[in-house]
Write a protein that holds these residues in place. Structure first.
Motif, PDB file in Angstrom:
ATOM      1  N   ASP A  70      26.007  13.497 -31.368  1.00  0.00           N
ATOM      2  CA  ASP A  70      25.079  13.121 -32.169  1.00  0.00           C
ATOM      3  C   ASP A  70      25.712  12.661 -33.734  1.00  0.00           C
ATOM      4  OD1 ASP A  70      23.142  13.364 -30.438  1.00  0.00           O
ATOM      5  OD2 ASP A  70      23.005  15.467 -31.079  1.00  0.00           O
ATOM      6  N   LEU A  71      26.954  12.669 -33.545  1.00  0.00           N
ATOM      7  CA  LEU A  71      27.857  12.358 -34.792  1.00  0.00           C
ATOM      8  C   LEU A  71      28.589  11.053 -34.702  1.00  0.00           C
ATOM      9  CD1 LEU A  71      29.446  15.949 -35.438  1.00  0.00           C
ATOM     10  CD2 LEU A  71      27.750  15.072 -36.524  1.00  0.00           C
ATOM     11  N   PRO A  72      28.727  10.430 -35.919  1.00  0.00           N
ATOM     12  CA  PRO A  72      29.613   9.249 -35.687  1.00  0.00           C
ATOM     13  C   PRO A  72      31.219  10.036 -35.595  1.00  0.00           C
ATOM     14  CG  PRO A  72      29.063   9.770 -38.196  1.00  0.00           C
ATOM     15  CD  PRO A  72      28.280  10.654 -37.173  1.00  0.00           C
ATOM     16  N   HIS A 124      33.969  12.180 -38.837  1.00  0.00           N
ATOM     17  CA  HIS A 124      33.102  12.930 -39.723  1.00  0.00           C
ATOM     18  C   HIS A 124      33.762  14.319 -39.944  1.00  0.00           C
ATOM     19  CE1 HIS A 124      32.881  14.377 -35.322  1.00  0.00           C
ATOM     20  NE2 HIS A 124      33.228  15.403 -35.792  1.00  0.00           N
ATOM     21  N   GLU A 161      32.058  19.742 -38.955  1.00  0.00           N
ATOM     22  CA  GLU A 161      31.692  20.181 -37.697  1.00  0.00           C
ATOM     23  C   GLU A 161      31.709  21.768 -37.507  1.00  0.00           C
ATOM     24  OE1 GLU A 161      35.580  20.967 -37.248  1.00  0.00           O
ATOM     25  OE2 GLU A 161      34.409  19.347 -38.101  1.00  0.00           O
ATOM     26  N   ASN A 171      30.715  11.475 -43.737  1.00  0.00           N
ATOM     27  CA  ASN A 171      29.873  11.891 -42.869  1.00  0.00           C
ATOM     28  C   ASN A 171      29.985  13.532 -42.549  1.00  0.00           C
ATOM     29  OD1 ASN A 171      28.485   9.275 -42.404  1.00  0.00           O
ATOM     30  ND2 ASN A 171      30.635   8.704 -41.128  1.00  0.00           N
ATOM     31  N   ALA A 226      28.971  16.671 -41.134  1.00  0.00           N
ATOM     32  CA  ALA A 226      27.968  16.992 -39.821  1.00  0.00           C
ATOM     33  C   ALA A 226      26.600  17.552 -40.083  1.00  0.00           C
ATOM     34  CB  ALA A 226      28.936  17.896 -39.099  1.00  0.00           C
ATOM     35  N   ASP A 237      24.666  16.802 -42.276  1.00  0.00           N
ATOM     36  CA  ASP A 237      23.698  15.826 -42.889  1.00  0.00           C
ATOM     37  C   ASP A 237      23.375  14.676 -41.681  1.00  0.00           C
ATOM     38  OD1 ASP A 237      23.865  16.899 -45.440  1.00  0.00           O
ATOM     39  OD2 ASP A 237      25.482  15.657 -45.848  1.00  0.00           O
ATOM     40  N   CYS A 238      23.952  15.182 -40.481  1.00  0.00           N
ATOM     41  CA  CYS A 238      24.057  14.082 -39.299  1.00  0.00           C
ATOM     42  C   CYS A 238      23.091  14.860 -38.212  1.00  0.00           C
ATOM     43  CB  CYS A 238      25.213  13.633 -38.973  1.00  0.00           C
ATOM     44  SG  CYS A 238      26.384  12.790 -40.238  1.00  0.00           S
ATOM     45  N   VAL A 239      23.043  16.056 -37.985  1.00  0.00           N
ATOM     46  CA  VAL A 239      22.271  16.633 -37.134  1.00  0.00           C
ATOM     47  C   VAL A 239      21.261  17.834 -37.560  1.00  0.00           C
ATOM     48  CG1 VAL A 239      24.368  16.381 -35.538  1.00  0.00           C
ATOM     49  CG2 VAL A 239      24.131  18.581 -36.795  1.00  0.00           C
TER      50      VAL A 239
END
Length: 271
Positions: A215-217, A220, A223, A259, A261, A263-265
């Motif tokens: 689910d991450l670019p 990033h 993590e 990015n 992590a 903020d991305c998941v």
């Protein structure tokens, strides 16, 4: 099933990796070592120094595996790959720019077994900052008086401000303030720990491990924070003093930090 595996992701750091392996070779604990390399050229472990330290480890009964894992699909995927290599009860994720003082691995394992929590960490110390004492950043320090309790950490939460505890040489200053006797250690409350974290592997897997990499670019960071927060919400976690983990203060190999992590998941998948 072995009791503990040390998992080391590495990329373009042959000198630092050899130093990290030297720290492991000086430990008094028994463990396996898995090094996974994503260097752009020759693998970082393909040096006389790294192979010599691997020989020291193997001589005292610690198996060492050197792996190549390419192409690069982000640091979370790299950690997921490493986690898949282990069947140990405990896994220690150790960055490739961290030297461990003798006795650190034993202290971490003793702590996680004593505390019965999902993770314990030894925060890395930048010892070039030993003369830079930061009282305000040490203020959030709070010890666990019993087993660590599950808690959720997120920006703005009561535990969020603890992130300052691990800046610069703060862990060393905290340990000095405690005046710990040889063999003594303390468990304290954390926001997260970077660079050296021992997980109960079953708790890490039950929390999803690093499977969120999909689910991450590819570019990033952070993590490790997501994985730790999920484990802490389920089973609790702690930092350990004295740390024993020394940051080599090498330039980062992850310069793109746009990015995050978290903020991305969805960190806490059930809301």
């Amino acid at each position: 099933m072995s009791g503990l595996d040390v998992l080391v992701p590495t990329c373009d750091r042959p000198v630092e990796l050899a130093t990290t392996l030297a720290g492991l070779a000086a430990q008094d604990a028994e463990f396996g070592v898995v090094v996974s390399d994503q260097s752009t050229g020759d693998p970082g472990w393909d040096t006389p120094s790294a192979r010599a330290m691997a020989a020291v480890l193997r001589e005292r009964g610690c198996p060492v595996r050197f792996l190549r894992h390419v192409p690069r699909r982000g640091v979370a995927e790299h950690r997921a790959f490493l986690l898949d290599q282990s069947r140990a009860r405990y896994v220690l994720f150790l960055d490739d720019d961290v030297w461990l003082a003798p006795g650190t691995v034993t202290r971490l394992r003793t702590a996680i077994e004593t505390l019965g929590c999902g993770l314990v960490g030894a925060a890395v110390q930048g010892l070039s900052y030993l003369d830079d004492v930061r009282p305000d950043e040490l203020a959030p320090y709070e010890e666990w008086t019993g087993p660590p309790e599950p808690e959720r950490i997120e920006p703005g939460s009561p535990g969020w401000r603890r992130w300052t505890l691990h800046n610069a040489a703060n862990p060393a200053h905290l340990a000095r303030r405690l005046r710990l006797r040889p063999g003594e250690w303390r468990a304290y409350k954390i926001a997260w720990v970077g660079g050296c974290v021992l997980f109960d592997r079953a708790e890490l897997l039950a929390s999803g491990g690093f499977g969120f990499w999909r689910d991450l670019p590819p570019r990033h960071c952070g993590e490790d924070v997501v994985a730790q927060w999920r484990v802490m919400a389920r089973a609790g976690g702690a930092g350990i003093l004295p740390s024993g983990a020394v940051h080599l203060e090498a330039p980062t190999t992850i310069p793109d930090r746009e990015n995050e992590a978290r903020d991305c998941v969805h960190v806490y998948r059930n809301g």
